[in-house]
Design an enzyme around this catalytic site. Structure first.
Site, PDB file in Angstrom:
ATOM      1  N   ARG A 103      38.212  17.041 -28.913  1.00  0.00           N
ATOM      2  CA  ARG A 103      39.282  16.049 -28.727  1.00  0.00           C
ATOM      3  C   ARG A 103      40.401  16.440 -29.675  1.00  0.00           C
ATOM      4  NH1 ARG A 103      39.256   9.568 -27.922  1.00  0.00           N
ATOM      5  NH2 ARG A 103      38.599  10.333 -25.900  1.00  0.00           N
ATOM      6  N   HIS A 130      43.042  14.334 -19.779  1.00  0.00           N
ATOM      7  CA  HIS A 130      41.754  13.702 -20.093  1.00  0.00           C
ATOM      8  C   HIS A 130      40.855  13.802 -18.829  1.00  0.00           C
ATOM      9  CE1 HIS A 130      38.822  11.455 -22.138  1.00  0.00           C
ATOM     10  NE2 HIS A 130      39.378  10.261 -22.200  1.00  0.00           N
ATOM     11  N   GLN A 133      37.561  11.600 -18.177  1.00  0.00           N
ATOM     12  CA  GLN A 133      37.824  10.203 -17.836  1.00  0.00           C
ATOM     13  C   GLN A 133      38.092  10.053 -16.337  1.00  0.00           C
ATOM     14  OE1 GLN A 133      38.120   7.250 -19.914  1.00  0.00           O
ATOM     15  NE2 GLN A 133      38.045   6.373 -17.887  1.00  0.00           N
ATOM     16  N   ASP A 221      46.977   2.086 -18.705  1.00  0.00           N
ATOM     17  CA  ASP A 221      46.515   2.643 -19.987  1.00  0.00           C
ATOM     18  C   ASP A 221      47.501   2.164 -21.054  1.00  0.00           C
ATOM     19  OD1 ASP A 221      45.316   4.165 -21.973  1.00  0.00           O
ATOM     20  OD2 ASP A 221      46.216   6.065 -21.350  1.00  0.00           O
ATOM     21  N   CYS A 260      41.222   2.948 -18.647  1.00  0.00           N
ATOM     22  CA  CYS A 260      40.299   3.885 -19.303  1.00  0.00           C
ATOM     23  C   CYS A 260      39.735   3.316 -20.600  1.00  0.00           C
ATOM     24  CB  CYS A 260      40.997   5.216 -19.556  1.00  0.00           C
ATOM     25  SG  CYS A 260      42.508   5.037 -20.531  1.00  0.00           S
ATOM     26  N   ARG A 288      31.210   6.752 -17.614  1.00  0.00           N
ATOM     27  CA  ARG A 288      31.490   7.917 -18.461  1.00  0.00           C
ATOM     28  C   ARG A 288      30.174   8.611 -18.831  1.00  0.00           C
ATOM     29  NH1 ARG A 288      36.084   8.268 -21.507  1.00  0.00           N
ATOM     30  NH2 ARG A 288      35.406  10.437 -21.647  1.00  0.00           N
TER      31      ARG A 288
HETATM   32  N1   CP Z   1      38.527   6.242 -22.592  1.00  0.00           N
HETATM   33  C1   CP Z   1      38.222   6.936 -23.690  1.00  0.00           C
HETATM   34  O1   CP Z   1      38.284   8.166 -23.723  1.00  0.00           O
HETATM   35  O2   CP Z   1      37.818   6.180 -24.745  1.00  0.00           O
HETATM   36  P1   CP Z   1      37.567   6.686 -26.226  1.00  0.00           P
HETATM   37  O3   CP Z   1      38.912   7.001 -26.817  1.00  0.00           O
HETATM   38  O4   CP Z   1      36.913   5.513 -26.898  1.00  0.00           O
HETATM   39  O5   CP Z   1      36.699   7.895 -26.194  1.00  0.00           O
HETATM   40  N1  NVA Z   2      46.309   7.736 -23.389  1.00  0.00           N
HETATM   41  C1  NVA Z   2      45.321   7.313 -24.350  1.00  0.00           C
HETATM   42  C2  NVA Z   2      43.956   7.460 -23.755  1.00  0.00           C
HETATM   43  C3  NVA Z   2      42.825   7.006 -24.634  1.00  0.00           C
HETATM   44  C4  NVA Z   2      41.474   7.207 -23.997  1.00  0.00           C
HETATM   45  C5  NVA Z   2      45.456   8.138 -25.619  1.00  0.00           C
HETATM   46  O1  NVA Z   2      45.642   9.359 -25.517  1.00  0.00           O
HETATM   47  O2  NVA Z   2      45.389   7.571 -26.702  1.00  0.00           O
END
Ligand code: CP
Ligand code: NVA
Length: 304
Positions: A103, A130, A133, A221, A260, A288
């Site tokens: 990540r 992502h 997701q 989101d 999400c 997920r």
């Molecule tokens: N939706 C998602 O990726 O959540 P987290 O940031 O908690 O992993």
């Molecule tokens: N768009 C958000 C998604 C989190 C799962 C972010 O990148 O913070």
């Protein structure tokens, strides 16, 4: 040759269909309480520059349920934090672990890691994309609608990593996608152009009240993604008319609501919508887990 999952673009339509099918099998097996442990002795490493609840816990739990192990690493605690390169880190970790989930802020970090790694690398979210997701989401839609094509999804909000991955998916599967965003907050232009060239039925629009008409799914989101905290004030102003509330939901009376998560209640979505009868966010979050398992097995060449 090893396979990675950095973007949905790397998957064929048939592979996406297989992931949906495998997720169904894995979920059913889990619900029936059947043990399935093909990953004994295998280790998944998670290297996360940003916080996470769902992605981290679903990948870790998925590994344990399948008989494997998981190691969570924050860059601060690795020599990366003291200047070891991402390439050297990838080469070394490849000698220990079997799969890596990253990540990251910059998508380029992920690409550099994947190029040097000898093991499958999974995008657990970058500023650009992502994919895990959106794969779990299309499975959730399949569960609810009974199909993963021939529906209309309207993404209301920021043209961010989630919106970009939806556009990638629209280039593979046959459904209608509208990204309904304020001017100046459009999705990635190159991703959009590529998808349009591939025949995706995707449109960017700025009028949520019109855009959500006849939607099967209304998706949103956060307005401020991780790393954009400094822009909060101007973003709150720009997105004011893009909140998913009862009024917007009622324009499309049969639409499901998806997010999400994590949600900023009172900003992009009201309590009444996220806690309401058409919200499927908890199933979406659960899925997920099942989809991550399907992705790990797919990249390791194991057929569930
Ligand atoms: N939706 C998602 O990726 O959540 P987290 O940031 O908690 O992993
Ligand atoms: N768009 C958000 C998604 C989190 C799962 C972010 O990148 O913070």
């Amino acid at each position: 040759m090893k396979r990675d999952l950095l973007s949905i673009k790397e998957l064929s339509k048939e592979e996406i269909e297989k992931l949906i099918h495998d997720t169904r099998i894995l979920k059913r097996r889990r619900k029936e309480g059947l043990k399935y442990t093909p990953l004994e002795g295998r280790v998944l490493g998670l290297l996360f520059e940003k916080p996470s609840t769902r992605t981290r816990v679903s990948f870790e739990t998925g590994m344990y349920q399948m008989g494997g192990d998981a190691i969570f690493m924050s860059p601060r605690e690795l020599q990366l934090g003291r200047g070891e390169t991402i390439e050297d880190t990838a080469k070394v970790l490849s000698r220990y672990i079997d799969v890596a989930v990253l990540r990251v802020y910059s998508h380029e970090t992920l690409e550099r890691f994947a190029q040097s790694a000898e093991i499958p690398v999974i995008n657990g979210l970058s500023d650009l994309l992502h994919p895990c997701q959106i794969l779990a989401d299309i499975y959730t839609i399949y569960e609810k609608l009974g199909r993963y094509e021939n529906f209309k999804l309207v993404f209301v909000g920021d043209g961010n990593n989630i919106a970009n991955s939806w556009i990638n998916l629209a280039a593979k599967l046959d459904f209608e996608l509208i990204i309904s965003c304020p001017k100046g907050y459009e999705p990635d232009a190159e991703i959009l152009e590529d998808a349009l060239k591939a025949g995706a039925k995707v449109k960017v629009s700025h009028n949520p009240g019109e855009d959500v008409k006849d939607a099967h799914v209304i998706y949103t989101d956060v307005w401020c993604s991780m790393g954009q905290e400094d822009e909060k004030k101007e973003r709150l102003k720009a997105f004011r008319d893009f909140q998913v509330n009862d009024e917007l939901m009622n324009i499309s009376s049969a639409a499901y609501f998806m997010h999400c998560l994590p949600a900023h209640r009172g900003e992009e979505v009201t309590d009444s919508v996220i806690d309401g009868p058409r919200s499927i966010v908890w199933d979406e979050a659960e899925n997920r887990l099942h989809m991550q398992k399907a992705i790990i097995l797919f990249l390791l060449g194991i057929n569930p």
